[in-house]
Write an enzyme that holds these catalytic residues in place. Structure first.
Site, PDB file in Angstrom:
ATOM      1  N   GLU A   1     -17.320   3.812  -3.346  1.00 23.06           N
ATOM      2  CA  GLU A   1     -18.025   2.697  -3.977  1.00 23.06           C
ATOM      3  C   GLU A   1     -19.519   2.753  -3.671  1.00 23.06           C
ATOM      4  O   GLU A   1     -20.340   2.585  -4.559  1.00 23.06           O
ATOM      5  CB  GLU A   1     -17.407   1.378  -3.505  1.00 23.06           C
TER       6      GLU A   1
ATOM      7  N   SER B   1     -16.165  -2.285   1.235  1.00 24.76           N
ATOM      8  CA  SER B   1     -15.179  -1.317   0.737  1.00 24.76           C
ATOM      9  C   SER B   1     -15.858   0.024   0.534  1.00 24.76           C
ATOM     10  O   SER B   1     -16.862   0.110  -0.172  1.00 24.76           O
ATOM     11  CB  SER B   1     -14.632  -1.763  -0.620  1.00 24.76           C
TER      12      SER B   1
ATOM     13  N   ARG C   1     -17.199  -2.690 -10.778  1.00 24.56           N
ATOM     14  CA  ARG C   1     -18.152  -2.024  -9.866  1.00 24.56           C
ATOM     15  C   ARG C   1     -19.030  -1.032 -10.628  1.00 24.56           C
ATOM     16  O   ARG C   1     -19.330   0.054 -10.132  1.00 24.56           O
ATOM     17  CB  ARG C   1     -17.416  -1.303  -8.734  1.00 24.56           C
TER      18      ARG C   1
HETATM   19  N1  EPU Z   1      -4.180  -3.885   2.171  1.00 23.98           N
HETATM   20  C1  EPU Z   1      -3.531  -2.990   2.986  1.00 23.98           C
HETATM   21  N2  EPU Z   1      -4.134  -2.625   4.150  1.00 23.98           N
HETATM   22  C2  EPU Z   1      -5.326  -3.111   4.546  1.00 23.98           C
HETATM   23  C3  EPU Z   1      -5.984  -4.039   3.728  1.00 23.98           C
HETATM   24  C4  EPU Z   1      -5.412  -4.414   2.526  1.00 23.98           C
HETATM   25  O1  EPU Z   1      -2.453  -2.521   2.660  1.00 23.98           O
HETATM   26  O2  EPU Z   1      -5.803  -2.707   5.624  1.00 23.98           O
HETATM   27  C5  EPU Z   1      -3.567  -4.243   0.888  1.00 23.98           C
HETATM   28  C6  EPU Z   1      -2.907  -5.599   0.928  1.00 23.98           C
HETATM   29  O3  EPU Z   1      -1.664  -5.474   0.327  1.00 23.98           O
HETATM   30  C7  EPU Z   1      -3.791  -6.483   0.103  1.00 23.98           C
HETATM   31  C8  EPU Z   1      -4.409  -5.500  -0.866  1.00 23.98           C
HETATM   32  O4  EPU Z   1      -4.544  -4.291  -0.121  1.00 23.98           O
HETATM   33  O5  EPU Z   1      -3.048  -7.447  -0.549  1.00 23.98           O
HETATM   34  C9  EPU Z   1      -5.771  -5.933  -1.356  1.00 23.98           C
HETATM   35  O6  EPU Z   1      -6.626  -6.203  -0.258  1.00 23.98           O
HETATM   36  P1  EPU Z   1      -7.858  -7.213  -0.364  1.00 23.98           P
HETATM   37  O7  EPU Z   1      -7.413  -8.535  -0.844  1.00 23.98           O
HETATM   38  O8  EPU Z   1      -8.632  -7.170   0.916  1.00 23.98           O
HETATM   39  O9  EPU Z   1      -8.726  -6.590  -1.533  1.00 23.98           O
HETATM   40  P2  EPU Z   1      -9.210  -5.111  -1.846  1.00 23.98           P
HETATM   41  O10 EPU Z   1      -8.648  -4.710  -3.144  1.00 23.98           O
HETATM   42  O11 EPU Z   1      -8.971  -4.188  -0.699  1.00 23.98           O
HETATM   43  C10 EPU Z   1     -11.312  -5.872  -3.197  1.00 23.98           C
HETATM   44  C11 EPU Z   1     -12.771  -5.555  -3.219  1.00 23.98           C
HETATM   45  C12 EPU Z   1     -13.499  -6.295  -2.106  1.00 23.98           C
HETATM   46  C13 EPU Z   1     -13.283  -7.788  -2.315  1.00 23.98           C
HETATM   47  C14 EPU Z   1     -11.784  -8.073  -2.291  1.00 23.98           C
HETATM   48  C15 EPU Z   1     -11.475  -9.508  -2.629  1.00 23.98           C
HETATM   49  C16 EPU Z   1     -12.955  -3.334  -4.152  1.00 23.98           C
HETATM   50  C17 EPU Z   1     -13.199  -1.887  -3.879  1.00 23.98           C
HETATM   51  N3  EPU Z   1     -12.956  -4.128  -3.081  1.00 23.98           N
HETATM   52  O12 EPU Z   1     -10.798  -5.338  -1.971  1.00 23.98           O
HETATM   53  O13 EPU Z   1     -14.878  -6.033  -2.239  1.00 23.98           O
HETATM   54  O14 EPU Z   1     -13.927  -8.543  -1.310  1.00 23.98           O
HETATM   55  O15 EPU Z   1     -11.117  -7.263  -3.296  1.00 23.98           O
HETATM   56  O16 EPU Z   1     -11.747  -9.733  -3.979  1.00 23.98           O
HETATM   57  O17 EPU Z   1     -12.777  -3.718  -5.303  1.00 23.98           O
HETATM   58  C18 EPU Z   1     -16.586  -4.550  -1.557  1.00 23.98           C
HETATM   59  O18 EPU Z   1     -16.649  -4.199  -2.730  1.00 23.98           O
HETATM   60  O19 EPU Z   1     -17.339  -4.059  -0.658  1.00 23.98           O
HETATM   61  C19 EPU Z   1     -15.580  -5.525  -1.173  1.00 23.98           C
HETATM   62  C20 EPU Z   1     -15.370  -5.880   0.090  1.00 23.98           C
END
Ligand code: EPU
Length: 346
Positions: free
Chosen positions: A338, A241, A168
């Site tokens: 972000e 995010s 990012r």
């Molecule tokens: N989780 C929770 N609670 C929630 C949601 C998620 O505990 O309400 C935990 C779960 O254990 C899950 C983990 O968080 O396995 C990761 O969640 P997710 O797969 O949704 O990914 P993320 O790390 O929260 C990142 C990016 C997203 C991108 C997804 C998929 C960042 C800041 N965000 O989210 O990007 O779509 O991975 O690759 O790196 C964005 O940047 O706007 C964005 C949406």
């Protein structure tokens, strides 16, 4: 007035940011021909004053009106600039909508961007924060970026290496007042090398009964996963995010991981660091679905701040600060936003 650009005074920005918060631009310049930027920036207000480049408005929060001039890039051409049969270079203007561009590439049989389907925003914004999802970051697919350099007053081409892409992060984010991205060239391939390591995508493909997917099927799976988890900004204001996943020392990740066995820990940018799940930390502090007036946290994903209708940018920022403070107090981890915050410091 010029055919290359168009000016508007006191232009409303509410419909131009996906949080849907009210703000105004003192002056908005809609640039139709990026080749006119050097001449346009001879104007003292643009040359010397603050300038905000606005793409889809999907990665910023207006905590106040932006200072100076707001610039938008309107041109939306896409063309193949080099084709050697297997690999292709595709150039897209900054004003092209990102998801429409991904669909264009897949429609032309070109693989590489399928994991990045349905990300809001424009092509010009994609390299700024190096958009990423489901195991792919756009910087890996970028060959060159064309950008107007305010320090020299000329348009320049930067190689991918010169863009300093990180998680990012990029040179454009590090030097926010310097560059106006005008077009991006991508290196794509007719021989798909799919990246399917992300659990959610594999599960979604398995659910659909697909075991050797095409790039378009991967894109469809990504769309379904995103639609299931992330609120649609057209329905509920948000900027994806709101926090980056924090990068912490490996020792801290280990000790947190042993105290909280559910905490997802990912590899960091180097051997001494790890990436933690900000969503998990926020969820564990009880914020998911929280609402204070119209500023809230999505009930579907703890990392997404939402505007239920009439929230202001400063109300959303106040909520973000409360969330970060509670995560810091409970876990000793500092969260960073972000999106770019306009008019206030984090
Ligand atoms: N989780 C929770 N609670 C929630 C949601 C998620 O505990 O309400 C935990 C779960 O254990 C899950 C983990 O968080 O396995 C990761 O969640 P997710 O797969 O949704 O990914 P993320 O790390 O929260 C990142 C990016 C997203 C991108 C997804 C998929 C960042 C800041 N965000 O989210 O990007 O779509 O991975 O690759 O790196 C964005 O940047 O706007 C964005 C949406």
């Amino acid at each position: 007035m010029s055919s290359a650009w168009q000016l508007a005074e006191r232009a409303p920005l509410r419909a131009r940011n996906t949080f849907g918060v009210p703000a105004h631009a003192g002056m908005l310049v809609a640039v139709r021909d990026p080749a006119s930027l050097p001449a346009l920036f001879e104007n003292a207000m643009l040359r010397d004053g603050p300038v905000l480049v606005l793409g889809g408005g999907s990665n910023l929060l207006f905590a106040a009106d932006p200072e100076g001039v707001v610039v938008t890039l309107e041109r939306q051409d896409i063309r193949i600039t080099r084709d050697d049969g297997d690999s292709c270079t595709v150039r897209a203007d900054a004003g092209v909508q990102w998801h429409a561009f991904v669909m264009w590439t897949l429609g032309h049989g070109l693989a590489g961007l399928e994991n990045l389907s349905l990300i809001p925003g424009t092509v010009g914004a994609a390299p700024i924060q190096n958009i990423g999802a489901y195991g792919v970051e756009v910087g890996e697919r970028i060959d060159r970026v064309e950008a107007f350099d305010r320090t020299t007053g000329a348009i320049r081409t930067l190689t991918s290496g010169e863009c300093a892409f990180g998680y990012r992060d990029s040179r454009f984010k590090q030097e926010p007042d310097r560059w106006i991205v005008t077009a991006v060239e991508f290196r794509l391939s007719r021989t798909p090398q799919l990246r399917l390591g992300y659990a959610g995508i594999v599960d979604e493909l398995a659910r659909a009964g697909i075991d050797s997917p095409s790039p378009s099927q991967v894109a469809e799976a990504v769309c379904r996963v995103r639609q299931g988890k992330l609120p649609d900004p057209a329905v509920l204001g948000n900027a994806g995010s709101f926090f980056k996943n924090p990068i912490v020392a490996a020792e801290l990740a280990e000790s947190l991981g042993s105290q909280h066995p559910g905490l997802p820990v990912f590899p960091g940018p180097d051997a001494a660091s790890r990436k933690l799940s900000a969503a998990w930390l926020i969820d564990a502090c009880g914020w998911k679905g929280f609402r204070d007036g119209d500023a809230g946290v999505s009930a579907r994903h703890a990392l997404v701040l939402v505007n239920h209708g009439q929230a202001s940018g400063s109300q959303l920022l106040a909520l973000a600060r409360r969330i970060a403070a509670s995560v810091h107090e409970r876990f000793g981890v500092a969260l960073e936003p972000e999106p770019r915050i306009i008019g206030e410091r984090w």
